[in-house]
Scaffold this active site. Structure first.
Site, short mmCIF file in Angstrom:
data_model
loop_
_atom_site.label_atom_id
_atom_site.label_comp_id
_atom_site.label_asym_id
_atom_site.label_seq_id
_atom_site.Cartn_x
_atom_site.Cartn_y
_atom_site.Cartn_z
N HIS A 277 0.83 -1.21 0.00
CA HIS A 277 0.00 0.00 0.00
C HIS A 277 0.87 1.26 0.00
O HIS A 277 0.67 2.17 -0.82
CB HIS A 277 -0.91 -0.02 1.24
N GLU A 278 1.82 1.32 0.91
CA GLU A 278 2.70 2.50 0.98
C GLU A 278 3.58 2.60 -0.25
O GLU A 278 3.87 3.70 -0.73
CB GLU A 278 3.55 2.44 2.25
N HIS A 281 1.60 4.31 -2.94
CA HIS A 281 1.60 5.77 -2.79
C HIS A 281 2.88 6.37 -3.35
O HIS A 281 2.85 7.39 -4.05
CB HIS A 281 1.46 6.13 -1.31
N ASP A 360 -7.33 7.66 3.22
CA ASP A 360 -7.06 8.14 1.86
C ASP A 360 -8.36 8.46 1.15
O ASP A 360 -8.48 9.50 0.47
CB ASP A 360 -6.30 7.08 1.07
#
Length: 488
Positions: A277-278, A281, A360
């Site tokens: 997930h990070e 980003h 988010d």
């Protein structure tokens, strides 16, 4: 007593009685004098417009705290305009003749930053509060009774000027408004210097307060004071003799994202999901920065849980200059970046997404709604403010020039917001699919190390490419909103 030859009698009042009484009186006088010296009492006649502050002790324009610390205007930085306004108020109280001889009338009330006196018309309240209304009415009556030349100025403060009763703002009442705004970069640097100087903080050679000010866009004076204190605490925990740049950076991260939890670690599949997930980003943010000049780059990734519920953290520092406007291509780029984490989960886990994108999605929805309903960036709706339109205009009296039933417009706004967010997610998916090696490699590396930053991170991100779908969306050349339907 006579039969037993016992001597008895009364004391001679002429010998020592007066002396004893005098000594007793002197004793009580001494005690009273000591008490008066320890707890002084001022007896004065107060007339209208004459206020005496026995606690101040010093010159006007200074404040003495309970601990004895004197705070003056020299200790205030970063809000020069507000400081000048209040210095002028103090100057009038010191030298009123300087202004009154020219026919100038000082403000009777000065309005700053806290919560007082909500509107009495019921527009911004749910229940009635007679006591509050009576207090407000009494305050207004007393202010109307002040002599125009009396040296009495009422200070008030609010952070919700939009809900204040209009009667407070009329001439002769709170007729001066001092805006205490968030400081700019130069102001933040000046505030940092004040706190570092007052604390006599020993700084390391690598500390540049100008750089720290650039990292703290949006921080208030109180935030900066807490930042300096937090950096000093972090240095003290490591038994350092000076506060270094790294301590300030850690303090900034703690202010933005919360404190890293020492005993909480992600395990198994959750750790893998958060890492990807990070990484998503970071990949999408880098692709956006590759096509939009002047955009900041990701500097740090972490999957160490933090206080406040965040399981991961992607740190992108603000630009070196304060920004007051957000352009439409930058707004689209931010929407795509916010949805980059969700896009990475969809691609890596074949649609089996988690709830980790909660914050988010909230932020992206808020940004998309403002773009459509407030900023007038939707071609379908046009430059219209939904709040003003639904409220019947901006008439402070509460009158509605035309109907407030704008249900069809609300439906249209919701359609536009959904379409904009879906388009942003589709573009984020295309960016992630265009960079599978970086996404999986960086995600696995982050899963193993739990924290990636500096050159190590940049070695991965320099491999990111931006697909044409991203360029078209950011530049507005791709149709991102649903077309108007007949009858809408």
């Amino acid at each position: 007593m006579l039969e037993n030859q016992v001597e008895f009698g009364s004391p001679d009042k002429r010998s020592g009685g007066f002396l004893n009484s005098a000594l007793i009186a002197l004793f009580y006088v001494a005690v009273l004098a000591g008490l008066l010296q320890r707890f002084p009492v001022t007896f004065s006649q107060h007339t209208a417009g004459h206020v005496r502050n026995r606690k101040s002790g010093g010159s006007g324009g200074s404040k003495v705290s309970e601990q004895g610390e004197t705070i003056t205007f020299a200790d205030v930085a970063g809000v020069d305009e507000a400081k000048e306004e209040l210095e002028e108020i103090v100057e009038f109280l010191r030298n009123p003749d300087r202004y009154t001889r020219l026919g100038a009338r000082p403000p009777r009330g000065v309005l700053l930053i806290d919560a007082v006196a909500k509107s009495r018309d019921g527009k911004f309240r749910i229940v009635s509060n007679d006591e509050r209304e009576q207090t407000l009415n009494q305050l207004l009556t007393e202010m109307d009774g002040f002599d125009s030349n009396s040296a009495v100025i009422v200070l008030g403060a609010t952070n919700r000027s939009d809900v204040l009763d209009p009667a407070l703002r009329r001439p002769g009442r709170f007729d001066r408004v001092v805006m205490v705004e968030t400081p700019d970069r130069n102001g933040r640097e000046a505030i940092l210097k004040v706190h570092v100087s007052k604390k006599e903080l020993p700084l390391g050679n690598d500390v540049n307060l100008s750089d720290i000010a650039s990292m703290t866009t949006g921080f208030t004076g109180a935030d900066l004071a807490n930042l300096v204190n937090e950096a000093a605490l972090l240095a003290g925990r490591k038994n350092q003799v000076v506060v270094e740049k790294f301590d300030f950076i850690q303090a900034v991260e703690r202010s933005i994202a919360g404190i890293e939890k020492k005993n909480t670690k992600l395990q198994g599949s959750e750790k893998a999901v958060v890492a990807r997930h990070e990484a998503g980003h970071a990949v999408v943010s880098t692709a956006v920065a590759n096509i939009l000049t002047g955009q900041p780059r990701v500097e740090k990734l972490s999957i160490l849980p933090r206080s406040g519920g965040a399981l991961g953290f992607t740190y992108t520092p603000p630009t070196n200059e304060d920004r007051y406007l957000l352009f439409i291509d930058e707004l689209r780029g931010r929407l795509v970046t916010l949805l980059g984490g969700r896009a990475a989960e969809e691609v890596v886990y074949s649609g089996r997404v988690s709830t980790g994108a909660l914050d988010d999605i909230r932020r992206a929805t808020d940004m998309a709604f403002k773009a459509v309903a407030e900023y007038g960036l939707s071609q379908a709706i046009g430059p219209v403010s939904l709040a003003t339109l639904s409220g019947g205009g901006m008439d402070e009296s509460g009158a509605s020039p035309w109907g407030r039933d704008q249900g069809h417009l609300v439906d249209l706004v919701q359609r536009e917001v959904r379409a904009l967010l879906q388009s942003a997610l589709d573009v984020a998916l295309s960016v992630v699919r265009a960079n599978p090696t970086v996404l999986e490699g960086l995600g696995a590396h982050l899963e193993d190390k739990e924290k990636v930053e500096g050159e190590e991170l940049q070695e991965w991100l320099k491999l990111v490419v931006a697909p044409k779908e991203l360029t078209l969306f950011v530049e507005g050349k791709q149709e991102s909103l649903l077309p108007l339907q007949a009858g809408s």
